[in-house]
Design an enzyme around this catalytic site. Structure first.
Site, mmCIF file in Angstrom:
data_model
loop_
_atom_site.group_PDB
_atom_site.id
_atom_site.type_symbol
_atom_site.label_atom_id
_atom_site.label_comp_id
_atom_site.label_asym_id
_atom_site.label_seq_id
_atom_site.Cartn_x
_atom_site.Cartn_y
_atom_site.Cartn_z
ATOM 1 N N GLU A 41 23.642 19.619 52.298
ATOM 2 C CA GLU A 41 23.755 18.862 51.105
ATOM 3 C C GLU A 41 22.522 17.059 51.643
ATOM 4 O OE1 GLU A 41 25.271 15.992 50.918
ATOM 5 O OE2 GLU A 41 26.987 16.314 51.295
ATOM 6 N N ARG A 66 35.036 15.843 53.995
ATOM 7 C CA ARG A 66 34.905 17.004 53.175
ATOM 8 C C ARG A 66 33.063 16.875 52.841
ATOM 9 N NH1 ARG A 66 39.331 20.116 53.874
ATOM 10 N NH2 ARG A 66 38.367 21.890 53.112
ATOM 11 N N CYS A 71 20.480 18.663 58.401
ATOM 12 C CA CYS A 71 20.445 19.083 59.755
ATOM 13 C C CYS A 71 21.312 18.636 60.787
ATOM 14 C CB CYS A 71 19.126 19.562 60.512
ATOM 15 S SG CYS A 71 17.695 18.106 60.553
ATOM 16 N N HIS A 109 13.063 18.836 62.751
ATOM 17 C CA HIS A 109 14.540 18.974 62.917
ATOM 18 C C HIS A 109 15.677 18.856 63.807
ATOM 19 C CE1 HIS A 109 17.375 22.353 61.288
ATOM 20 N NE2 HIS A 109 16.435 23.918 62.093
ATOM 21 N N ASP A 125 22.613 27.204 64.951
ATOM 22 C CA ASP A 125 21.522 26.413 63.220
ATOM 23 C C ASP A 125 22.378 26.933 62.407
ATOM 24 O OD1 ASP A 125 20.172 24.302 61.936
ATOM 25 O OD2 ASP A 125 18.243 25.841 62.462
#
Length: 291
Positions: A41, A66, A71, A109, A125
């Protein structure tokens, strides 16, 4: 990470602490459970929350708050957990293929190279959204079938500057001990399409600060232009909330979409499907100019 933090992280994933060595099977279980329990997210970008690439802060966000992340956050926290459990872990930098197979910015990334006690060498990943459910064998150049698709890790052609392409020798495998002695890059391919171009040189978390800053501030970053919250479901499908659109995709590819209405309905969807408690609905932040 201390023992209490490790136990809390494992509880977050729904995994019991065991005395098992850091083996291939343990890595596979942790990888899948992370994808199921911790959503991919970018809500922090649009809620005005600072993104800090510090191990303690990342673990607190994933475990204490939580939440999920993108990435750098997800693979950063997961890498810390794996290292605490005895795996050998190296962050790797990658550039994502975009429209027209144009490569993204440097440090676009972050993925992980992981070695296990029984000699496994893996590409892990948990921070690329829809991707492999299990780690990929790093040195395997043939097809690797996974619930998320058919994957290959293939030597990349030289980039626009003529760097990082070709080669099949020792350097192409990253050298001994994860040192990344060679300069060969690899394309991570899913179902025939190139996903990202991976460098083999080991990095540290701090190397990705500029990439995280760019993705959370630049109008050219897709994370700045849209909202996403997504995770793998227990049955191998996927559930995604993009703004107010809730999409459920079954393991067989069947999709169901629904537009949510009132803010209360959106907040309830974050709670029910992703375990995320918010006090307001995130909206895309509009910024002028360019980065």
């Amino acid at each position: 990470m201390d023992a209490m933090q490790v136990d809390a992280y494992l509880r977050r994933l729904g995994v019991e602490r065991s005395s098992e060595r850091p083996t291939d099977e343990v890595l596979r279980e942790l990888h899948l459970r992370h994808l199921v329990a911790v959503p991919f997210e970018n809500l922090s970008v649009h809620l005005g929350e600072e993104i800090v690439l510090d191990e303690k802060r990342l673990v607190e966000k994933v475990v204490g708050a939580r939440r999920g992340g993108f990435c750098y956050e997800l693979n950063g926290a997961f890498g810390a957990l794996l290292a605490a459990l005895g795996f050998e872990v190296w962050p790797l930098a990658a550039r994502v293929y975009g429209e027209g197979e144009r490569l993204g910015v440097p440090y676009d990334h972050m993925a992980l190279r992981v070695r296990t006690a029984d000699g496994g060498d893996w590409l892990a990943d948990v921070g690329f959204g829809a991707h492999s459910h299990y780690p990929l064998r790093f040195a395997e150049r043939g097809e690797q079938t996974d619930p998320g698709g058919v994957f290959r890790i293939a030597p990349a052609a030289p980039d626009a500057a003529g760097a990082g392409g070709g080669g099949t020798g020792e350097g192409a495998e990253g050298g001994e001990g994860g040192e990344g002695a060679g300069e060969t890059d690899f394309d991570v391919i899913r179902d025939g399409g190139r996903q990202y171009r991976l460098e083999v040189r080991p990095r540290v978390l701090g190397d990705f600060v500029t990439g995280a800053w760019w993705h959370s501030t630049s109008p050219r970053s897709h994370f700045m232009r849209s909202l996403v919250c997504s995770r793998v479901t227990e049955d191998g499908g996927r559930v995604t909330l993009s703004g107010r659109r809730l999409t459920s995709t079954a393991a067989d590819g069947t999709r169901r979409e629904r537009e949510l209405g009132a803010d209360e309905e959106v907040l309830a969807a974050y709670r029910e499907w992703f375990g995320i408690e918010l006090d307001r609905v995130p909206v895309v932040r509009r910024r002028g100019g360019d980065a």
